[in-house]
Design a protein around this motif. Structure first.
Motif, PDB file in Angstrom:
ATOM      1  N   GLY A  98       0.905  -1.208   0.070  1.00 44.11           N
ATOM      2  CA  GLY A  98       0.014  -0.110  -0.116  1.00 44.11           C
ATOM      3  C   GLY A  98       0.844   1.302   0.178  1.00 44.11           C
ATOM      4  N   LYS A  99       2.012   1.091   0.365  1.00 45.58           N
ATOM      5  CA  LYS A  99       2.938   2.496   0.353  1.00 45.58           C
ATOM      6  C   LYS A  99       2.868   3.285  -0.971  1.00 45.58           C
ATOM      7  N   PRO A 100       2.877   4.469  -0.997  1.00 47.12           N
ATOM      8  CA  PRO A 100       2.902   5.393  -2.202  1.00 47.12           C
ATOM      9  C   PRO A 100       4.211   5.082  -3.250  1.00 47.12           C
ATOM     10  N   LEU A 101       3.935   4.971  -4.199  1.00 52.80           N
ATOM     11  CA  LEU A 101       4.861   4.399  -5.202  1.00 52.80           C
ATOM     12  C   LEU A 101       6.300   5.168  -5.176  1.00 52.80           C
ATOM     13  N   ALA A 102       6.202   6.351  -5.031  1.00 44.41           N
ATOM     14  CA  ALA A 102       7.422   7.095  -4.781  1.00 44.41           C
ATOM     15  C   ALA A 102       8.431   6.455  -3.442  1.00 44.41           C
ATOM     16  N   GLU A 103       7.416   6.094  -2.521  1.00 42.49           N
ATOM     17  CA  GLU A 103       8.277   5.696  -1.158  1.00 42.49           C
ATOM     18  C   GLU A 103       8.705   4.154  -1.684  1.00 42.49           C
ATOM     19  N   ALA A 104       7.940   3.294  -2.513  1.00 41.84           N
ATOM     20  CA  ALA A 104       8.360   2.123  -2.858  1.00 41.84           C
ATOM     21  C   ALA A 104       9.576   2.076  -3.511  1.00 41.84           C
ATOM     22  N   TYR A 105       9.942   2.943  -4.529  1.00 44.48           N
ATOM     23  CA  TYR A 105      11.064   3.194  -5.280  1.00 44.48           C
ATOM     24  C   TYR A 105      12.338   3.483  -4.215  1.00 44.48           C
ATOM     25  N   GLY A 106      11.998   4.225  -3.210  1.00 39.04           N
ATOM     26  CA  GLY A 106      12.977   4.567  -2.213  1.00 39.04           C
ATOM     27  C   GLY A 106      13.488   3.284  -1.588  1.00 39.04           C
ATOM     28  N   GLU A 107      12.450   2.231  -1.351  1.00 40.35           N
ATOM     29  CA  GLU A 107      12.628   1.096  -0.733  1.00 40.35           C
ATOM     30  C   GLU A 107      13.663   0.249  -1.546  1.00 40.35           C
TER      31      GLU A 107
END
Length: 489
Positions: free
Chosen positions: A105-114
């Motif tokens: 569920g995390k926002p896509l921008a945060e997923a790229y950060g992960e």
């Protein structure tokens, strides 16, 4: 722009959904499956294999069979495999980022950060694989030479949480493989797909059969208990809640397993009267709302000097009012769903308790009625002593502010918890900053910043927040034993 494809259609075409045992994907001995839901809609996006205890034992059999050869593999070769995995995860960043957003569920921008953060553990430990050092020297009496060497501890069982499905897997798999240990990985059933894709990538990058095994189960205890009871298992690494960690420590005790525990947190966020308030607000937004507040390092208790509390609350409230809630795949979304309905209920109960004890809402404070599991980003002021919000881990987008008058009072409030993972502090006083390093009872501290996680830094806590460290040079030591040999002269 909103995605036109459904989440299920966005899943990688090569995504495995079975158990990985001895290099082969299998449906498991039961043939049963577990649904995986998209928390933004509540809809099923995939089904995965449901392991039985016999599957867990088969995974341990495979790890034990592969272990000696993997331990004997040249460190450079182990490192090169991990480096290839880093390159491949980085190349496939779109697949991994979308997958994490869809299942967690995390926002896509945060997923790229992960993806960037998680992949870095593979690169870091690819470099550490060739830096496993011992020492050699004379004993004090001069009668012999002492050789101190390191060897892999043996088969390791790695239990990962749902909130950072890539980074928590690489943070454990990376050092284990670098040290020469085969692993059995059990990802959380809420977010197993990212770990399954990672395992597929690692096979493609040259990890031998049996060195990485992955089992998923609807009953964690049914597969964990036989593994911990088996004397062949030599290492347990767990990230999750403190109550579960305590039970696992008890189960690991009879075989005296080497254990790493990254458990709960209740991070204080201190803002002193001399702080740069704008910087503190920016740090608060990161420390509180990253990953929708679902992080063990998330700032839980905002302890703000009374003289700057009004300014801090007003500016934080304004920033929160600008946040966009929605499906993390949609453009501009900064707050996605919580992981499930239980998380929404728990968050709502904590807010209701704070309000009943004298706190007030400046923004949010309610669940959002829409498909999926959403809670409005919330700011509470005047959170009173004794409120559950100050004692329990929130794991939701709720920022609660209490006030203090003196440094000693602030430190006492910050340390008034069983946990000791992370702390944050904002002050322009360098001497005070150094005092806080010593006085705050946490394994990690962020001074005038809202984000500290880094593969090169030791991650872990004190008190009820866990045992051991992950990442950095300390991380690989968790998978090594020290051996001393005396050679008479």
């Amino acid at each position: 722009m909103t995605q036109t494809l459904t989440p299920a259609q966005l899943l990688p075409a090569d995504l495995p959904t079975g158990l990985l045992i001895n290099g082969e994907w299998t449906a498991g001995s039961t043939g049963w499956t577990i649904p995986v839901l998209n928390p933004a809609t509540g809809e099923e996006i995939a089904t995965i294999a449901d392991a039985a205890p016999s599957d867990a034992v088969a995974a341990l059999d495979a790890a034990c069979a592969a272990g000696p050869a993997w331990a004997a593999t040249a460190p450079r070769q182990r490192g090169e495999i991990l480096r290839r995995a880093f390159d491949e995860v980085t190349r496939r960043k779109d697949d991994f980022a979308r997958l994490m957003t869809i299942e967690m569920g995390k926002p896509l921008a945060e997923a790229y950060g992960e993806v960037t953060y998680g992949a870095e553990f593979l690169r870091w430990f690819s470099e550490e694989a060739v830096r496993i050092n011992g020492r050699y020297g004379s004993n004090p009496e001069g009668t012999g030479r002492m050789v101190v060497s390191k060897r892999p501890v043996g088969p390791a069982y790695l239990i990962t949480p749902w909130n950072f499905p890539l980074a928590m897997a690489t943070r454990k798999i990376g050092p284990a493989l670098a040290a020469g240990c085969p692993v059995i990985v059990k990802p959380a059933t809420n977010t197993p797909l990212t770990t399954l894709l990672l395992a597929q990538v690692m096979i493609e990058c040259g990890v031998p059969a049996g060195v990485v095994n992955v089992i998923t189960s609807s009953s964690a205890s049914s597969i964990t208990k036989p593994l911990l009871a088996d004397p062949r298992l030599r290492k347990l690494s767990f990230t999750g809640s403190t109550p579960v960690g305590v039970r696992l420590l008890a189960d690991a005790a009879p075989n005296v397993l080497k254990t790493s525990m990254e458990l709960g947190g209740n991070a204080p966020f201190l803002v002193f009267e001399d702080a740069d308030i704008d910087a503190a607000v920016t740090g608060a937004m990161t420390a509180k709302f990253r990953n929708i507040g679902q992080a063990c390092t998330a700032a839980n208790r905002f302890i703000v000097h009374a003289s700057v509390s009004d300014e801090f609350v007003a500016k934080v409230t304004a920033r929160v009012q600008e946040m966009k809630v929605g499906n993390g795949l949609d453009e501009g979304v900064t707050i996605g769903p919580l992981i499930d309905g239980g998380a929404v209920d728990s968050t709502n109960e904590l807010v209701a308790d704070a309000l009943s004890n004298g706190a007030s809402v400046t923004v949010g404070g309610n669940r959002i009625e829409r498909p999926g599991f959403f809670y409005a980003p919330t700011v509470l002021r005047d959170v009173q002593p004794g409120t559950r919000l100050l004692k329990e881990e929130i794991f939701g987008p709720v920022l609660g502010v209490s006030t203090f008058e003196t440094e000693d009072e602030a430190v006492a409030m910050a340390n008034d918890t069983e946990y000791g993972l992370m702390s944050y502090a904002y002050t322009r006083d360098l001497a005070r900053g150094h005092r806080l390093i010593d006085s705050l009872e946490t394994g990690m501290m962020a001074l005038n910043t809202g984000l500290v996680s880094n593969a090169a830094a030791p991650f872990g806590g004190v008190k009820a927040s866990g045992l051991g460290r992950e990442g950095s040079v300390e991380g690989i030591e968790e998978y090594l034993e020290t051996k001393y040999t005396l050679i008479p002269v």
